[in-house]
Design a protein around this motif. Structure first.
Motif, PDB file in Angstrom:
ATOM      1  N   GLY A  50      82.881 -62.668 -34.916  1.00 27.63           N
ATOM      2  CA  GLY A  50      82.427 -63.697 -33.991  1.00 27.63           C
ATOM      3  C   GLY A  50      83.551 -64.105 -33.046  1.00 27.63           C
ATOM      4  N   ARG A  51      83.176 -64.676 -31.939  1.00 27.64           N
ATOM      5  CA  ARG A  51      84.164 -65.130 -30.965  1.00 27.64           C
ATOM      6  C   ARG A  51      85.057 -66.181 -31.599  1.00 27.64           C
ATOM      7  NH1 ARG A  51      81.840 -68.013 -25.776  1.00 27.64           N
ATOM      8  NH2 ARG A  51      80.192 -67.865 -27.285  1.00 27.64           N
ATOM      9  N   GLY A  52      86.339 -65.919 -31.639  1.00 28.08           N
ATOM     10  CA  GLY A  52      87.310 -66.880 -32.161  1.00 28.08           C
ATOM     11  C   GLY A  52      87.442 -66.899 -33.679  1.00 28.08           C
TER      12      GLY A  52
END
Length: 59
Positions: A50-52
């Motif tokens: 996932g993003r981040g």
């Protein structure tokens, strides 16, 4: 937020036609996973995050 209550060391697995390991703790199994795949002739694979997520978990 909900992420403060997650166990980042928990690993979930799905056994289908292949093994799917997921969860923040799955990174601890990467050498085991890579060795098993190499024995089967697999040289590359997708990694989904996932993003981040890598920043949040420190992995």
């Amino acid at each position: 937020m909900f992420h403060n209550s997650l166990d980042i060391h928990e690993i979930k697995e799905l056994h289908l036609n292949t093994l799917v390991s997921f969860g923040c703790g799955a990174i601890r199994k990467i050498e085991e996973i890579a060795a098993a795949l190499e024995k089967r002739g697999v040289r590359s694979l997708p990694a989904v995050t996932g993003r981040g997520a890598y920043k949040t978990t420190g992995t």
